[in-house]
Design an enzyme around this catalytic site. Structure first.
Site, PDB file in Angstrom:
ATOM      1  N   GLY A  15     -51.944  98.673 -55.201  1.00  0.00           N
ATOM      2  CA  GLY A  15     -52.837  97.504 -55.167  1.00  0.00           C
ATOM      3  C   GLY A  15     -52.140  96.309 -54.535  1.00  0.00           C
ATOM      4  O   GLY A  15     -50.943  96.124 -54.732  1.00  0.00           O
ATOM      5  N   ARG A  25     -42.273  88.197 -45.823  1.00  0.00           N
ATOM      6  CA  ARG A  25     -41.685  87.154 -44.969  1.00  0.00           C
ATOM      7  C   ARG A  25     -40.191  86.995 -45.246  1.00  0.00           C
ATOM      8  O   ARG A  25     -39.381  86.871 -44.317  1.00  0.00           O
ATOM      9  CB  ARG A  25     -42.423  85.835 -45.234  1.00  0.00           C
ATOM     10  CG  ARG A  25     -41.853  84.629 -44.524  1.00  0.00           C
ATOM     11  CD  ARG A  25     -42.741  83.427 -44.832  1.00  0.00           C
ATOM     12  NE  ARG A  25     -42.219  82.194 -44.301  1.00  0.00           N
ATOM     13  CZ  ARG A  25     -41.375  81.395 -44.942  1.00  0.00           C
ATOM     14  NH1 ARG A  25     -40.947  81.724 -46.149  1.00  0.00           N
ATOM     15  NH2 ARG A  25     -40.968  80.276 -44.377  1.00  0.00           N
ATOM     16  N   ARG A  76     -53.424 103.885 -50.637  1.00  0.00           N
ATOM     17  CA  ARG A  76     -52.935 104.941 -51.536  1.00  0.00           C
ATOM     18  C   ARG A  76     -52.902 106.204 -50.680  1.00  0.00           C
ATOM     19  O   ARG A  76     -53.703 106.347 -49.748  1.00  0.00           O
ATOM     20  CB  ARG A  76     -53.851 105.081 -52.738  1.00  0.00           C
ATOM     21  CG  ARG A  76     -53.925 103.731 -53.484  1.00  0.00           C
ATOM     22  CD  ARG A  76     -54.420 103.822 -54.895  1.00  0.00           C
ATOM     23  NE  ARG A  76     -54.797 102.499 -55.369  1.00  0.00           N
ATOM     24  CZ  ARG A  76     -54.036 101.726 -56.156  1.00  0.00           C
ATOM     25  NH1 ARG A  76     -52.861 102.130 -56.559  1.00  0.00           N
ATOM     26  NH2 ARG A  76     -54.454 100.542 -56.533  1.00  0.00           N
ATOM     27  N   ASP A 107     -45.171 101.063 -59.963  1.00  0.00           N
ATOM     28  CA  ASP A 107     -44.252 102.170 -60.279  1.00  0.00           C
ATOM     29  C   ASP A 107     -44.602 103.456 -59.533  1.00  0.00           C
ATOM     30  O   ASP A 107     -43.707 104.250 -59.219  1.00  0.00           O
ATOM     31  CB  ASP A 107     -44.155 102.392 -61.791  1.00  0.00           C
ATOM     32  CG  ASP A 107     -45.483 102.739 -62.419  1.00  0.00           C
ATOM     33  OD1 ASP A 107     -46.502 102.133 -62.011  1.00  0.00           O
ATOM     34  OD2 ASP A 107     -45.523 103.597 -63.307  1.00  0.00           O
ATOM     35  N   THR A 129     -47.504  93.707 -58.247  1.00  0.00           N
ATOM     36  CA  THR A 129     -48.778  94.105 -58.859  1.00  0.00           C
ATOM     37  C   THR A 129     -49.215  92.974 -59.789  1.00  0.00           C
ATOM     38  O   THR A 129     -48.364  92.374 -60.455  1.00  0.00           O
ATOM     39  CB  THR A 129     -48.683  95.432 -59.656  1.00  0.00           C
ATOM     40  OG1 THR A 129     -49.842  95.567 -60.489  1.00  0.00           O
ATOM     41  CG2 THR A 129     -47.463  95.487 -60.557  1.00  0.00           C
ATOM     42  N   ASP A 131     -50.707  93.373 -62.468  1.00  0.00           N
ATOM     43  CA  ASP A 131     -50.813  93.867 -63.850  1.00  0.00           C
ATOM     44  C   ASP A 131     -49.593  93.584 -64.732  1.00  0.00           C
ATOM     45  O   ASP A 131     -49.686  93.684 -65.951  1.00  0.00           O
ATOM     46  CB  ASP A 131     -51.067  95.381 -63.846  1.00  0.00           C
ATOM     47  CG  ASP A 131     -52.357  95.755 -63.140  1.00  0.00           C
ATOM     48  OD1 ASP A 131     -53.259  94.902 -63.070  1.00  0.00           O
ATOM     49  OD2 ASP A 131     -52.464  96.885 -62.651  1.00  0.00           O
ATOM     50  N   ASP A 133     -47.060  95.444 -65.181  1.00  0.00           N
ATOM     51  CA  ASP A 133     -46.887  96.659 -65.988  1.00  0.00           C
ATOM     52  C   ASP A 133     -45.734  97.536 -65.496  1.00  0.00           C
ATOM     53  O   ASP A 133     -45.764  98.756 -65.666  1.00  0.00           O
ATOM     54  CB  ASP A 133     -48.203  97.463 -65.991  1.00  0.00           C
ATOM     55  CG  ASP A 133     -48.614  97.906 -64.603  1.00  0.00           C
ATOM     56  OD1 ASP A 133     -48.005  97.446 -63.609  1.00  0.00           O
ATOM     57  OD2 ASP A 133     -49.542  98.724 -64.490  1.00  0.00           O
ATOM     58  N   ARG A 175     -55.167  97.155 -66.266  1.00  0.00           N
ATOM     59  CA  ARG A 175     -55.146  98.588 -66.607  1.00  0.00           C
ATOM     60  C   ARG A 175     -54.716  98.796 -68.053  1.00  0.00           C
ATOM     61  O   ARG A 175     -55.321  98.230 -68.935  1.00  0.00           O
ATOM     62  CB  ARG A 175     -54.292  99.352 -65.608  1.00  0.00           C
ATOM     63  CG  ARG A 175     -55.093  99.528 -64.323  1.00  0.00           C
ATOM     64  CD  ARG A 175     -54.609 100.645 -63.553  1.00  0.00           C
ATOM     65  NE  ARG A 175     -53.459 100.208 -62.798  1.00  0.00           N
ATOM     66  CZ  ARG A 175     -52.955 100.865 -61.784  1.00  0.00           C
ATOM     67  NH1 ARG A 175     -53.474 102.003 -61.434  1.00  0.00           N
ATOM     68  NH2 ARG A 175     -51.952 100.388 -61.140  1.00  0.00           N
ATOM     69  N   GLY A 189     -56.795  79.094 -74.790  1.00  0.00           N
ATOM     70  CA  GLY A 189     -57.126  78.941 -76.209  1.00  0.00           C
ATOM     71  C   GLY A 189     -58.294  79.827 -76.607  1.00  0.00           C
ATOM     72  O   GLY A 189     -59.223  79.387 -77.296  1.00  0.00           O
ATOM     73  N   HIS A 253     -62.122  92.169 -59.127  1.00  0.00           N
ATOM     74  CA  HIS A 253     -61.121  92.026 -58.065  1.00  0.00           C
ATOM     75  C   HIS A 253     -60.832  90.601 -57.620  1.00  0.00           C
ATOM     76  O   HIS A 253     -59.883  90.391 -56.860  1.00  0.00           O
ATOM     77  CB  HIS A 253     -61.506  92.895 -56.867  1.00  0.00           C
ATOM     78  CG  HIS A 253     -61.191  94.340 -57.097  1.00  0.00           C
ATOM     79  ND1 HIS A 253     -62.021  95.158 -57.839  1.00  0.00           N
ATOM     80  CD2 HIS A 253     -60.131  95.089 -56.742  1.00  0.00           C
ATOM     81  CE1 HIS A 253     -61.475  96.364 -57.908  1.00  0.00           C
ATOM     82  NE2 HIS A 253     -60.335  96.344 -57.251  1.00  0.00           N
TER      83      HIS A 253
HETATM   84  P1  ATP Z   1     -50.581  99.561 -58.631  1.00  0.00           P
HETATM   85  O1  ATP Z   1     -49.926  99.252 -59.959  1.00  0.00           O
HETATM   86  O2  ATP Z   1     -51.003  98.346 -57.922  1.00  0.00           O
HETATM   87  O3  ATP Z   1     -51.650 100.603 -58.696  1.00  0.00           O
HETATM   88  P2  ATP Z   1     -48.781 101.623 -57.789  1.00  0.00           P
HETATM   89  O4  ATP Z   1     -47.658 101.610 -56.825  1.00  0.00           O
HETATM   90  O5  ATP Z   1     -48.427 102.039 -59.190  1.00  0.00           O
HETATM   91  O6  ATP Z   1     -49.426 100.175 -57.712  1.00  0.00           O
HETATM   92  P3  ATP Z   1     -50.149 104.123 -57.231  1.00  0.00           P
HETATM   93  O7  ATP Z   1     -51.525 104.361 -56.740  1.00  0.00           O
HETATM   94  O8  ATP Z   1     -49.713 104.761 -58.494  1.00  0.00           O
HETATM   95  O9  ATP Z   1     -49.975 102.541 -57.262  1.00  0.00           O
HETATM   96  O10 ATP Z   1     -49.113 104.588 -56.097  1.00  0.00           O
HETATM   97  C1  ATP Z   1     -49.232 104.143 -54.766  1.00  0.00           C
HETATM   98  C2  ATP Z   1     -48.871 105.278 -53.839  1.00  0.00           C
HETATM   99  O11 ATP Z   1     -47.504 105.674 -54.093  1.00  0.00           O
HETATM  100  C3  ATP Z   1     -49.681 106.547 -54.048  1.00  0.00           C
HETATM  101  O12 ATP Z   1     -50.914 106.519 -53.352  1.00  0.00           O
HETATM  102  C4  ATP Z   1     -48.757 107.596 -53.467  1.00  0.00           C
HETATM  103  O13 ATP Z   1     -48.816 107.605 -52.080  1.00  0.00           O
HETATM  104  C5  ATP Z   1     -47.386 107.075 -53.898  1.00  0.00           C
HETATM  105  N1  ATP Z   1     -46.977 107.727 -55.155  1.00  0.00           N
HETATM  106  C6  ATP Z   1     -47.435 107.463 -56.397  1.00  0.00           C
HETATM  107  N2  ATP Z   1     -46.885 108.300 -57.304  1.00  0.00           N
HETATM  108  C7  ATP Z   1     -46.078 109.141 -56.597  1.00  0.00           C
HETATM  109  C8  ATP Z   1     -45.242 110.234 -56.960  1.00  0.00           C
HETATM  110  N3  ATP Z   1     -45.153 110.661 -58.214  1.00  0.00           N
HETATM  111  N4  ATP Z   1     -44.555 110.841 -55.971  1.00  0.00           N
HETATM  112  C9  ATP Z   1     -44.648 110.427 -54.693  1.00  0.00           C
HETATM  113  N5  ATP Z   1     -45.427 109.402 -54.293  1.00  0.00           N
HETATM  114  C10 ATP Z   1     -46.131 108.756 -55.224  1.00  0.00           C
END
Ligand code: ATP
Length: 323
Positions: A15, A25, A76, A107, A129, A131, A133, A175, A189, A253
């Site tokens: 995201g 930058r 993604r 992550d 992100t 979130d 998280d 999430r 508040g 969003h």
């Molecule tokens: P957000 O918290 O904004 O969703 P994110 O990085 O956790 O960010 P994900 O959709 O989990 O979002 O991962 C982004 C991309 O990273 C995935 O579309 C995929 O290409 C790659 N990715 C995620 N998990 C794995 C994994 N276990 N192994 C390899 N690539 C991964």
């Protein structure tokens, strides 16, 4: 002067989040300052697999620090979950002579980076992100802006809530993480804050609503994290228990967009700069982290461990203040 022949690349994945551009930058400018060739990988891992890799000049990141989203786009990518995809991603970087990949994302994106590192590319993660998280960092780029967006939106809702004397239940993003709800709820508040990390009793919340109205309150705002449950069902139950009209607003969003807050622009700049420092020090498999009020690098795989505990003391305080 001879230019450093070393090449590094930056990509954004998952995201988008306000402040990512400030981080891009910083990587580009500080990288060039240290004589690296800096490449932008467009459209996340998807673009990496398709070879969307372009060298970035100083001017390519002009006029972006204040913009939301990510100028190198994000995506993604299913293919990255496969061993073949991961090997191909590393190969694309090697074909360009790129030694380092800096990944700005969540992550999941870090997992992709860790997989690429197994094929001989050095990797650094930057937490991007809204979130908040990601385990291993107390703050992620975009979180502060998202909280501010919620606060601004709620101040507008408050006008209509008080005019109609209603209870507004505002669903916010995050999430499975209640951090946006907690910080925004505390800032405005809120009468109640519902998060996935802490069990809540709707009958008790209804009683609180009733007590508030008896005391003369003309409206209530309840902040509900998206992971806390179905907001429509929650609103219906509150209405049944309390007898008050409830209204649901799902902010969605809009929380991801907009100019970064000053705090996020600074966080992005500092984290991007720290990533280039880590390149200069030859580090790999690390993430840039806001840890104990400092920007440091920490092992990337921390992000794959157990979640950072929810700040239950802050949650408790919010409850005490909304007695
Ligand atoms: P957000 O918290 O904004 O969703 P994110 O990085 O956790 O960010 P994900 O959709 O989990 O979002 O991962 C982004 C991309 O990273 C995935 O579309 C995929 O290409 C790659 N990715 C995620 N998990 C794995 C994994 N276990 N192994 C390899 N690539 C991964």
């Amino acid at each position: 002067m001879m230019k450093n022949a070393r090449k590094i690349a930056v990509l954004t994945s998952g995201g988008d989040a306000p402040g990512m551009n400030a981080a891009i930058r910083a990587v580009v400018r500080k990288g060039i300052y240290h004589d690296f060739h800096v490449f932008g990988v467009y459209h996340g891992y998807d673009g990496l697999l398709n070879g969307e890799i372009k060298e970035m000049a100083l001017g390519s990141v002009a006029d972006i620090i204040h913009r939301g989203g990510t100028v190198i786009r994000t995506a993604r990518c299913e293919e990255m979950y496969s061993a073949e995809g991961q090997e191909k991603a590393a190969r694309q970087l090697k074909n360009h002579g790129i030694e380092y990949l800096i990944v700005i994302g969540g992550d999941g994106s870090y997992r992709g980076a860790a997989a690429i590192a197994k094929h001989g590319i050095k990797v650094i993660g930057i937490p991007g992100t809204i979130d908040n998280d990601i385990t291993g960092t107390d703050l992620t780029i975009g979180f502060d802006t998202a909280v501010n967006t919620v606060v601004e939106a709620v101040s507008k809702l408050r006008d209509t809530a008080s005019s109609h004397e209603r209870a507004f239940i505002v669903e916010v993003m995050g999430r499975n993480c209640g951090d946006i709800a907690l910080k925004a709820g505390l800032a405005i508040g809120a009468e109640s804050i519902l998060v996935p990390e802490i069990a809540f009793d709707l009958a008790e919340i209804s009683e609180k609503l009733v007590r508030g109205y008896r005391r003369g309150k003309n409206h209530s705002i309840i902040i509900c994290a998206e992971g806390a449950g179905n907001v429509w069902e929650i609103a219906e139950k509150l209405k049944q228990h309390s007898g008050f009209e409830t209204r649901v607003t799902i902010l969605g969003h809009v929380q991801r967009g907009g100019a970064p807050s000053a705090a996020d622009a600074v966080l992005g700049a500092v984290m991007g700069g720290k990533a280039v420092d880590a390149v200069l020090e030859g580090k790999s498999d690390i993430m840039i982290s806001h840890y104990l009020n400092q920007i440091v690098d920490r092992p990337l795989d921390l992000a794959f461990g157990p979640r950072t505990p929810f700040d239950s003391r802050l949650y408790e305080l919010a409850n005490q203040l909304a007695i």
